[in-house]
Design a protein around this motif. Structure first.
Motif, mmCIF file in Angstrom:
data_model
loop_
_atom_site.group_PDB
_atom_site.id
_atom_site.type_symbol
_atom_site.label_atom_id
_atom_site.label_comp_id
_atom_site.label_asym_id
_atom_site.label_seq_id
_atom_site.Cartn_x
_atom_site.Cartn_y
_atom_site.Cartn_z
ATOM 1 N N MET A 1 52.611 34.258 24.562
ATOM 2 C CA MET A 1 51.782 35.141 23.743
ATOM 3 C C MET A 1 50.502 34.408 23.324
ATOM 4 S SD MET A 1 52.510 38.225 22.771
ATOM 5 C CE MET A 1 51.549 39.382 21.846
ATOM 6 N N SER A 2 50.635 33.084 23.083
ATOM 7 C CA SER A 2 49.486 32.315 22.589
ATOM 8 C C SER A 2 48.390 32.129 23.640
ATOM 9 C CB SER A 2 49.960 30.955 22.074
ATOM 10 O OG SER A 2 50.609 30.270 23.122
ATOM 11 N N ASP A 3 48.686 32.471 24.917
ATOM 12 C CA ASP A 3 47.653 32.384 25.959
ATOM 13 C C ASP A 3 46.832 33.674 26.057
ATOM 14 O OD1 ASP A 3 48.408 29.860 26.717
ATOM 15 O OD2 ASP A 3 49.729 30.537 28.341
ATOM 16 N N LEU A 4 47.259 34.686 25.325
ATOM 17 C CA LEU A 4 46.678 36.016 25.521
ATOM 18 C C LEU A 4 46.154 36.593 24.206
ATOM 19 C CD1 LEU A 4 49.590 37.221 27.840
ATOM 20 C CD2 LEU A 4 47.389 36.326 28.574
ATOM 21 N N ILE A 5 45.481 37.742 24.280
ATOM 22 C CA ILE A 5 44.862 38.339 23.084
ATOM 23 C C ILE A 5 45.811 39.378 22.461
ATOM 24 C CG2 ILE A 5 42.838 39.527 22.150
ATOM 25 C CD1 ILE A 5 41.311 38.564 24.737
ATOM 26 N N HIS A 6 46.021 40.474 23.182
ATOM 27 C CA HIS A 6 46.883 41.571 22.683
ATOM 28 C C HIS A 6 47.465 42.286 23.902
ATOM 29 C CE1 HIS A 6 42.669 43.600 22.336
ATOM 30 N NE2 HIS A 6 42.996 43.356 23.588
ATOM 31 N N PRO A 7 48.309 41.556 24.670
ATOM 32 C CA PRO A 7 48.736 42.051 25.980
ATOM 33 C C PRO A 7 49.589 43.326 25.955
ATOM 34 C CG PRO A 7 50.052 40.171 25.313
ATOM 35 C CD PRO A 7 48.948 40.282 24.316
ATOM 36 N N LYS A 8 49.433 44.095 27.033
ATOM 37 C CA LYS A 8 50.290 45.253 27.294
ATOM 38 C C LYS A 8 50.846 45.083 28.705
ATOM 39 C CE LYS A 8 47.486 48.711 24.805
ATOM 40 N NZ LYS A 8 46.871 50.058 24.973
ATOM 41 N N VAL A 9 51.945 45.764 28.992
ATOM 42 C CA VAL A 9 52.553 45.646 30.318
ATOM 43 C C VAL A 9 52.732 47.024 30.931
ATOM 44 C CG1 VAL A 9 54.941 45.648 29.415
ATOM 45 C CG2 VAL A 9 54.444 44.569 31.625
ATOM 46 N N GLU A 10 52.599 47.079 32.259
ATOM 47 C CA GLU A 10 52.803 48.331 32.985
ATOM 48 C C GLU A 10 53.465 48.037 34.329
ATOM 49 O OE1 GLU A 10 48.767 49.701 32.843
ATOM 50 O OE2 GLU A 10 48.106 48.363 34.436
ATOM 51 N N ALA A 11 54.275 48.993 34.811
ATOM 52 C CA ALA A 11 54.995 48.824 36.077
ATOM 53 C C ALA A 11 54.163 49.392 37.223
ATOM 54 C CB ALA A 11 56.336 49.544 35.998
ATOM 55 N N GLU A 12 54.131 48.646 38.332
ATOM 56 C CA GLU A 12 53.303 49.055 39.467
ATOM 57 C C GLU A 12 53.995 48.757 40.795
ATOM 58 O OE1 GLU A 12 49.188 48.174 39.362
ATOM 59 O OE2 GLU A 12 49.074 48.179 37.157
ATOM 60 N N ILE A 13 53.469 49.331 41.861
ATOM 61 C CA ILE A 13 53.885 48.982 43.218
ATOM 62 C C ILE A 13 52.708 48.255 43.869
ATOM 63 C CG2 ILE A 13 54.493 49.898 45.508
ATOM 64 C CD1 ILE A 13 55.931 52.210 44.011
ATOM 65 N N ALA A 14 52.991 47.103 44.492
ATOM 66 C CA ALA A 14 51.927 46.325 45.142
ATOM 67 C C ALA A 14 52.081 46.385 46.656
ATOM 68 C CB ALA A 14 51.973 44.878 44.669
ATOM 69 N N PHE A 15 50.956 46.412 47.346
ATOM 70 C CA PHE A 15 50.914 46.457 48.811
ATOM 71 C C PHE A 15 50.427 45.112 49.345
ATOM 72 C CE2 PHE A 15 50.893 51.081 50.245
ATOM 73 C CZ PHE A 15 51.400 51.572 49.058
ATOM 74 N N ILE A 16 51.139 44.569 50.333
ATOM 75 C CA ILE A 16 50.674 43.353 51.011
ATOM 76 C C ILE A 16 50.194 43.780 52.401
ATOM 77 C CG2 ILE A 16 51.313 41.044 51.832
ATOM 78 C CD1 ILE A 16 53.528 41.041 49.682
ATOM 79 N N LEU A 17 48.927 43.546 52.653
ATOM 80 C CA LEU A 17 48.327 44.071 53.883
ATOM 81 C C LEU A 17 48.570 43.172 55.090
ATOM 82 C CD1 LEU A 17 44.871 45.398 52.651
ATOM 83 C CD2 LEU A 17 47.110 46.522 52.655
ATOM 84 N N GLY A 18 48.906 43.786 56.195
ATOM 85 C CA GLY A 18 49.072 43.065 57.456
ATOM 86 C C GLY A 18 47.781 43.059 58.261
ATOM 87 N N ARG A 19 46.934 44.041 57.991
ATOM 88 C CA ARG A 19 45.655 44.165 58.707
ATOM 89 C C ARG A 19 44.539 44.504 57.725
ATOM 90 N NH1 ARG A 19 48.398 47.767 62.415
ATOM 91 N NH2 ARG A 19 47.088 49.506 61.788
ATOM 92 N N ASP A 20 43.303 44.228 58.121
ATOM 93 C CA ASP A 20 42.146 44.631 57.327
ATOM 94 C C ASP A 20 42.099 46.162 57.253
ATOM 95 O OD1 ASP A 20 41.563 41.947 57.472
ATOM 96 O OD2 ASP A 20 39.611 42.193 58.467
#
Ligand code: OOG
Ligand code: MG
Length: 260
Positions: free
Chosen positions: A95-114
């Motif tokens: 917490m001491s590294d941040l200001i007033h953090p919030k969290v959210e759930a996401e899906i991330a894509f790892i690209l195989g091609r440009d």
């Protein structure tokens, strides 16, 4: 807005991040800052980070769901960048590294091609994607009370601060990402929930929109980049000693502990 002004705003926002303090939004002083100006500030901010030796993990989309647009009172998606120092390993944040953090759930894509716009579709994104993984994004707007206009949040690199990636990797074509159910829990209590379709109908549409937005600047998405598609759930305020966990149907669990 001239380059020198954009560069000074970028430095100001970086100092707020580094010194972990909230600042008044930029549009108080520069009410005419446009969305286009704001992306110039963001470009300068990322330029400074690269000069400091940091690296880009990938661009990210933000404000891609009705829940998020309503929560933040803005009307269109934006993009920013995730840098290497933002990626949390070891499952703990302070917490001491941040200001007033919030969290959210996401899906991330790892690209195989440009992927290069304009005219990119969700189907093209799915074809160019190697894997999808679950993620928890920790956003930490540098502005007081997370209160900002669209140009403010763009200049502030879309509130990017930290990200925790889960370890389940799936081929995006092996599942219906729009139907992935998501719960976001803190200390075992569900705080918000949603489905992949909350993100522009399908998270792949978010990556397509990103490719098309970047194309206007002559930029493209690159093979190997990891791209956050935007919060499926609303963002939830964090406090010390929170244990945060998201479950995504077919994509497993992603979690971290918030220390003092
Ligand atoms: C902007 C960050 C948006 C998302 O996934 O919607 C974002 C904010 O809400 O402070 O990362
Ligand atoms: Mg996000």
């Amino acid at each position: 807005m001239d380059r020198a002004t954009a560069a000074s705003i970028a430095s100001f926002l970086i100092s707020a991040e580094v010194e972990k303090r909230e600042v008044t939004r930029i549009t108080e002083k520069y009410p005419d800052m446009s969305v286009e100006d704001a992306y110039v500030v963001q470009e300068q901010l990322i330029g400074i980070k690269l000069e400091e030796g940091h690296q880009v993990v990938g661009p990210k989309m933000g404000l891609t769901s009705q829940a998020k647009m309503k929560q933040m009172n803005v009307e269109e998606p934006i993009y920013g960048y995730i840098l290497d120092y933002m990626v949390v390993t070891g499952g703990e944040l302070s917490m001491s590294d941040l200001i007033h953090p919030k969290v959210e759930a996401e899906i991330a894509f790892i690209l195989g091609r440009d992927i290069e716009g304009p005219g990119v579709t969700g189907a093209q994104v799915l074809a160019a994607t190697e894997y999808v993984i679950p993620a928890l994004e920790i956003i930490d707007s540098r502005y007081e009370n997370f209160r900002f206009t669209l140009p403010d949040v763009i200049a502030d690199n879309a509130s990017s601060s930290r990200v925790v990636f889960g370890s389940t990797m799936k081929r995006p074509t092996d599942m219906d990402l729009d139907l992935v159910g998501v719960t976001l829990s803190i200390n075992g209590e569900i705080k918000d929930l949603g489905a992949g379709a909350a993100v522009l109908g399908h998270p792949a549409n978010s990556v397509a929109m990103l490719a098309n937005m970047l194309a206007r600047k002559g930029l493209k998405l690159k093979a190997g980049q990891t791209i956050l598609t935007g919060g499926i759930t609303g963002a939830v305020m964090l406090k010390a000693n929170d244990f945060v966990s998201a479950r995504l149907d077919g994509l497993g669990t992603v979690e971290f502990r918030m220390k003092e």
